[in-house]
Design an enzyme around this catalytic site. Sequence first.
Site, mmCIF file in Angstrom:
data_model
loop_
_atom_site.group_PDB
_atom_site.id
_atom_site.type_symbol
_atom_site.label_atom_id
_atom_site.label_comp_id
_atom_site.label_asym_id
_atom_site.label_seq_id
_atom_site.Cartn_x
_atom_site.Cartn_y
_atom_site.Cartn_z
ATOM 1 N N ASP A 40 89.717 31.299 132.474
ATOM 2 C CA ASP A 40 88.263 31.187 132.475
ATOM 3 C C ASP A 40 87.746 31.938 133.696
ATOM 4 O O ASP A 40 88.396 31.971 134.735
ATOM 5 C CB ASP A 40 87.883 29.700 132.537
ATOM 6 C CG ASP A 40 86.404 29.465 132.298
ATOM 7 O OD1 ASP A 40 85.678 30.447 132.071
ATOM 8 O OD2 ASP A 40 85.987 28.305 132.346
ATOM 9 N N GLY A 82 85.236 31.354 135.679
ATOM 10 C CA GLY A 82 84.656 30.568 136.754
ATOM 11 C C GLY A 82 83.177 30.321 136.577
ATOM 12 O O GLY A 82 82.568 29.583 137.349
ATOM 13 N N GLY A 83 82.574 30.928 135.548
ATOM 14 C CA GLY A 83 81.143 30.731 135.307
ATOM 15 C C GLY A 83 80.784 29.264 135.155
ATOM 16 O O GLY A 83 79.810 28.790 135.740
ATOM 17 N N PHE A 84 81.589 28.531 134.387
ATOM 18 C CA PHE A 84 81.307 27.109 134.155
ATOM 19 C C PHE A 84 81.478 26.299 135.439
ATOM 20 O O PHE A 84 80.687 25.415 135.735
ATOM 21 C CB PHE A 84 82.219 26.549 133.060
ATOM 22 C CG PHE A 84 81.998 25.082 132.802
ATOM 23 C CD1 PHE A 84 80.949 24.645 132.017
ATOM 24 C CD2 PHE A 84 82.835 24.129 133.374
ATOM 25 C CE1 PHE A 84 80.724 23.293 131.792
ATOM 26 C CE2 PHE A 84 82.635 22.774 133.157
ATOM 27 C CZ PHE A 84 81.566 22.355 132.367
ATOM 28 N N ASP A 88 79.896 34.741 133.156
ATOM 29 C CA ASP A 88 78.625 34.409 132.505
ATOM 30 C C ASP A 88 77.898 33.328 133.286
ATOM 31 O O ASP A 88 78.436 32.756 134.228
ATOM 32 C CB ASP A 88 78.871 33.924 131.063
ATOM 33 C CG ASP A 88 79.705 32.644 131.017
ATOM 34 O OD1 ASP A 88 80.492 32.399 131.963
ATOM 35 O OD2 ASP A 88 79.593 31.881 130.046
ATOM 36 N N GLN A 99 75.882 32.720 124.906
ATOM 37 C CA GLN A 99 75.128 31.643 125.529
ATOM 38 C C GLN A 99 73.814 31.475 124.749
ATOM 39 O O GLN A 99 73.696 31.968 123.644
ATOM 40 C CB GLN A 99 74.892 31.944 127.013
ATOM 41 C CG GLN A 99 76.148 31.856 127.884
ATOM 42 C CD GLN A 99 76.698 30.436 128.022
ATOM 43 O OE1 GLN A 99 76.065 29.441 127.640
ATOM 44 N NE2 GLN A 99 77.909 30.321 128.557
ATOM 45 N N GLY A 117 78.752 27.352 126.621
ATOM 46 C CA GLY A 117 77.546 26.553 126.812
ATOM 47 C C GLY A 117 77.432 25.353 125.905
ATOM 48 O O GLY A 117 76.344 24.828 125.682
ATOM 49 N N ASP A 125 89.877 24.899 123.619
ATOM 50 C CA ASP A 125 90.553 24.384 124.811
ATOM 51 C C ASP A 125 89.786 23.185 125.336
ATOM 52 O O ASP A 125 88.584 23.047 125.081
ATOM 53 C CB ASP A 125 90.604 25.447 125.910
ATOM 54 C CG ASP A 125 89.289 25.492 126.681
ATOM 55 O OD1 ASP A 125 89.223 24.902 127.776
ATOM 56 O OD2 ASP A 125 88.310 26.088 126.191
ATOM 57 N N CYS A 129 103.569 10.162 114.879
ATOM 58 C CA CYS A 129 103.765 11.196 115.893
ATOM 59 C C CYS A 129 105.244 11.414 116.200
ATOM 60 O O CYS A 129 106.021 10.462 116.282
ATOM 61 C CB CYS A 129 103.014 10.811 117.166
ATOM 62 S SG CYS A 129 103.062 12.084 118.444
ATOM 63 N N CYS A 168 106.234 13.169 119.027
ATOM 64 C CA CYS A 168 106.369 13.587 120.424
ATOM 65 C C CYS A 168 107.428 12.752 121.144
ATOM 66 O O CYS A 168 107.856 11.705 120.657
ATOM 67 C CB CYS A 168 105.022 13.477 121.151
ATOM 68 S SG CYS A 168 104.589 11.793 121.681
ATOM 69 N N CYS A 197 106.437 9.012 121.761
ATOM 70 C CA CYS A 197 106.465 8.157 120.565
ATOM 71 C C CYS A 197 107.874 7.944 120.030
ATOM 72 O O CYS A 197 108.173 6.906 119.445
ATOM 73 C CB CYS A 197 105.568 8.756 119.476
ATOM 74 S SG CYS A 197 103.806 8.606 119.852
ATOM 75 N N HIS A 231 101.928 12.824 124.835
ATOM 76 C CA HIS A 231 101.481 12.410 123.499
ATOM 77 C C HIS A 231 100.161 13.075 123.113
ATOM 78 O O HIS A 231 100.052 13.644 122.015
ATOM 79 C CB HIS A 231 101.324 10.891 123.425
ATOM 80 C CG HIS A 231 100.612 10.450 122.185
ATOM 81 N ND1 HIS A 231 101.207 10.461 120.939
ATOM 82 C CD2 HIS A 231 99.323 10.051 121.989
ATOM 83 C CE1 HIS A 231 100.327 10.067 120.025
ATOM 84 N NE2 HIS A 231 99.178 9.814 120.646
#
Length: 372
Positions: A95, A97-99, A149, A191, A218, A268, A306, A308, A311, A337
Amino acid sequence: MSDFFSFTLEKKSSKTHARAGLFKTPHGVIETPIFMPVGTNSTVKMLTNHHLYETGAQIILANSYHLFLRPGHNLIKKAGGIHKWMNWNKPVLTDSGGFQVFSLSHLRKIKEEGVSFQDPKDGKKYFISPEISMEIQEAIGPDIAMAFDECTPYPCTYEEAKLSMERTHRWLERCFKSHTREDQALFPIVQGSTFDDLRKEAAAVISSFDAIGYAIGGVSVGEPSDEKNHIVEITAPLLPENKPRYLMGVGTPEDLLDGVKRGVDMFDCVMPTRLARHGGFFTDEGRKIIKNKEFEEDFSPLDKNCTCYACQNHTRAYIKHLFRMKEATAATLLSIHNTHYLINLMKEIRNAILEDRFEELYEEKMKKLSPR
């Protein structure tokens, strides 16, 4: 697309906008739709790379803002790039870094040149522009870099959203001019807050750039779920069909199902590990809290379907005990999990799309996850 990247659309749902594809990157082919675990500081919290491989993770995120501050992008470059730095041999996305800068509202100033901000940990002052963001991400070396952004808060006025969107588009031009690595995809970001005409305008502007893929940003900034779905519904179909579409920061099982239904390929979120650290875990019947008394003598796995590690090897009662005793292993087991659960959900979704039964799977899952 360059020689390093390609996107093949394998199948489209006949009843929804859901898609299954293959996204080739320098560090491997990603089967979409895909959930990407977030490793902000070049590690997914509570998990080793071995855990991640076992969950079936195909690609992970790191955050260039955090890595710029500590340990510094030049150190990661000296180590041979992010893949060698963290010994992860599959794709990585960073990312811009805008957020993160957006979330520092009281510590930053946004100007046309870029953003000045203070590190909340030590008060040191920094400046990031679109050019510096590209320099940072090229040094870190992920397969996919995000354009720098400006992310607007929710709610905001139409005028605020419009000015912010227009600045994001000017910054996007600067990102593309300064980005030089052919072995790194640069994704522009839509955006426009919750305003339909701004979202449509943004989709048109970023689609005019011949990018490897495109993102919708956004969202998940406080707006109601139906508002988020509406944004995705009007935006995703306006992005190039032959390129991957990425919905940023979204990661509940319901959100993943809703996003895929509307034509999104990549997602994500920090949710699986953050939720785990607070005792939360996903099941086919919705979210549960391991701290609850009902699990004290419950010798069943976290989720009966599950596969995993947690589990297959431990019970709800045991993990509840670990959590009560503040053992770090509890958060690790829940993180394994939750991450596995979302990645496996996406595999189920992908198979359903390939067999053209996604709508049926969607109805079946949502009925259990969000009973009305």
